[in-house]
Design a protein around this motif. Structure first.
Motif: not given
Length: 131
Positions: A75-94
């Motif tokens: 769940r992304a409520r702002n740009a900072k959360e979205l950036s964190t989510i992308y980093d997390t997905i990149n770590a999960l699925q490089p």
């Protein structure tokens, strides 16, 4: 695959769960990201009003799509959360093999332009000789 959406199905002929089934059959993992800040104050010319940017958010559909394909819902409520989510997905699925390709780019606009100017010049010369 990353699906950035409010989860609301308002276009297309394919149901989102059918698309998720097809993705699952093709071994495609879908990470879903629900967007919308929730309630926020919007200033207008004379007043301020409350707007719910996540009003159409269908979290259940996004969670179901992610779970069906082996992904996760975020769940992304702002740009900072979205950036964190992308980093997390990149770590999960490089990305296994990031490739970069270049495509030769040659401008050819001058060829028809030159031909058009040449025809214009010829037309003007022919018209002058007939006057």
């Amino acid at each position: 695959m990353i699906l950035l959406s409010d989860g609301s199905n308002n276009a297309g002929v394919l149901d989102p769960m059918e698309a998720a089934e097809i993705a699952k059959k093709n071994n495609t993992i879908i990470y879903t990201v629900g967007i919308g800040a929730g309630e926020m104050q919007v200033r207008e010319f004379f007043m301020t009003r409350t707007v719910n940017t996540a009003e159409d958010l269908d979290e259940r559909a996004l969670i179901d799509i992610a779970e069906l394909t082996g992904g996760q819902y975020f769940r992304a409520r702002n740009a900072k959360e979205l950036s964190t989510i992308y980093d997390t997905i990149n770590a999960l699925q490089p990305v296994q093999q990031a490739t970069q390709s270049w495509r030769p780019k040659t401008e050819w606009f001058f060829v028809p332009t030159f031909i058009a100017l040449l025809l214009l010049a010829m037309t003007l010369m022919i018209r002058r000789s007939h006057v």
